[in-house]
Design a protein around this motif. Structure first.
Motif, mmCIF file in Angstrom:
data_model
loop_
_atom_site.group_PDB
_atom_site.id
_atom_site.type_symbol
_atom_site.label_atom_id
_atom_site.label_comp_id
_atom_site.label_asym_id
_atom_site.label_seq_id
_atom_site.Cartn_x
_atom_site.Cartn_y
_atom_site.Cartn_z
ATOM 1 N N GLY A 80 -6.056 12.104 -2.444
ATOM 2 C CA GLY A 80 -5.797 11.266 -1.151
ATOM 3 C C GLY A 80 -4.951 9.755 -1.452
ATOM 4 O O GLY A 80 -5.783 8.733 -1.768
ATOM 5 N N CYS A 81 -3.850 9.284 -0.898
ATOM 6 C CA CYS A 81 -3.805 8.292 -0.517
ATOM 7 C C CYS A 81 -3.097 7.281 0.824
ATOM 8 O O CYS A 81 -3.015 8.601 1.731
ATOM 9 N N ARG A 82 -3.328 6.515 0.717
ATOM 10 C CA ARG A 82 -3.454 5.161 1.939
ATOM 11 C C ARG A 82 -2.080 6.263 3.148
ATOM 12 O O ARG A 82 -2.025 6.718 3.703
ATOM 13 N N CYS A 83 -0.990 6.566 2.154
ATOM 14 C CA CYS A 83 0.426 7.095 2.322
ATOM 15 C C CYS A 83 0.159 8.261 3.010
ATOM 16 O O CYS A 83 1.225 8.589 3.277
ATOM 17 N N GLY A 84 -0.431 8.942 2.807
ATOM 18 C CA GLY A 84 -0.879 10.262 3.246
ATOM 19 C C GLY A 84 -0.722 11.551 2.220
ATOM 20 O O GLY A 84 -1.289 12.648 2.637
ATOM 21 N N ASP A 122 -4.089 8.877 6.771
ATOM 22 C CA ASP A 122 -3.256 9.799 7.129
ATOM 23 C C ASP A 122 -2.028 9.411 7.659
ATOM 24 O O ASP A 122 -0.924 9.790 8.140
ATOM 25 N N GLY A 123 -1.504 7.900 6.747
ATOM 26 C CA GLY A 123 0.271 7.335 5.750
ATOM 27 C C GLY A 123 -0.122 6.411 7.089
ATOM 28 O O GLY A 123 0.836 5.497 6.472
ATOM 29 N N ILE A 124 -0.283 5.778 7.878
ATOM 30 C CA ILE A 124 -0.300 4.954 8.805
ATOM 31 C C ILE A 124 -0.523 3.734 8.049
ATOM 32 O O ILE A 124 -0.139 3.034 8.373
ATOM 33 N N LEU A 125 -1.068 3.717 6.743
ATOM 34 C CA LEU A 125 -1.395 2.132 6.548
ATOM 35 C C LEU A 125 -1.400 2.199 4.627
ATOM 36 O O LEU A 125 -1.540 2.298 3.894
ATOM 37 N N ALA A 126 -0.295 3.057 4.778
ATOM 38 C CA ALA A 126 0.619 3.598 3.621
ATOM 39 C C ALA A 126 1.124 1.769 3.444
ATOM 40 O O ALA A 126 1.675 1.543 3.708
ATOM 41 N N GLY A 127 0.685 2.169 1.546
ATOM 42 C CA GLY A 127 1.563 0.199 1.242
ATOM 43 C C GLY A 127 0.525 -0.773 1.123
ATOM 44 O O GLY A 127 0.704 -2.077 0.348
ATOM 45 N N LEU A 128 -0.856 -0.067 1.756
ATOM 46 C CA LEU A 128 -1.798 -1.570 1.616
ATOM 47 C C LEU A 128 -3.273 -1.111 1.785
ATOM 48 O O LEU A 128 -3.071 0.320 0.416
ATOM 49 N N TYR A 129 -3.636 -2.224 0.345
ATOM 50 C CA TYR A 129 -4.473 -2.057 -0.321
ATOM 51 C C TYR A 129 -6.235 -2.576 0.287
ATOM 52 O O TYR A 129 -5.687 -3.880 1.039
ATOM 53 N N LEU A 130 -6.990 -1.960 0.843
ATOM 54 C CA LEU A 130 -8.026 -2.162 1.349
ATOM 55 C C LEU A 130 -9.242 -1.993 0.481
ATOM 56 O O LEU A 130 -9.980 -1.634 0.318
#
Length: 131
Positions: A80-84, A122-130
């Motif tokens: 799963g990716c941060r973009c959902g 869930d897609g809310i943090l799309a494009g961010l690396y934590l």
């Protein structure tokens, strides 16, 4: 709808059974046990890049190359990716998934969707690396 999408929807509606214990100490002991049973869904974060057969894993939607959520259900592992975006990854076996769990801290969520939201996949943090 593809078979993988049907399976992911079935996983999303899967619920985690809480122990039916009235003693708070016994209930806490049940919460820290490893999820088990045929319908247990386990999640693991992977903040580094994944390389499978010499090819780095990249999200097909947002082109991310690290910070993954690995989802294990039975013998299958999804990434799963941060973009959902999520996809079935046949290159990762359950044994390899278990090897990635060095010192797990078990958190219990009622549904897979609730876990995705809590972990930021869930897609809310799309494009961010934590991390």
């Amino acid at each position: 709808m593809t078979r993988t999408e049907e399976h992911i929807r079935a996983l999303a509606s899967a619920t985690v059974q809480a122990p039916a214990v009235s003693d708070p100490l016994l209930q806490r002991a049940g919460e820290t046990r490893q999820p088990s049973g045929p319908d247990a869904v386990r999640l693991a974060g992977c903040s580094t890049e994944l390389v499978l057969r010499g090819i780095p894993v990249t999200c097909s939607q947002c082109r991310a190359h690290r910070d993954w959520l690995l989802i294990n259900h039975r013998r299958h592992v999804w990434i799963g990716c941060r973009c959902g975006n999520e996809w079935l990854e046949p290159e990762i076996t359950r044994r390899e998934f278990d090897a990635m769990l060095d010192n797990p801290i078990w958190m219990h969520y009622r549904t897979l969707d609730e876990a995705r939201i809590a972990l930021g996949f869930d897609g809310i943090l799309a494009g961010l690396y934590l991390g």
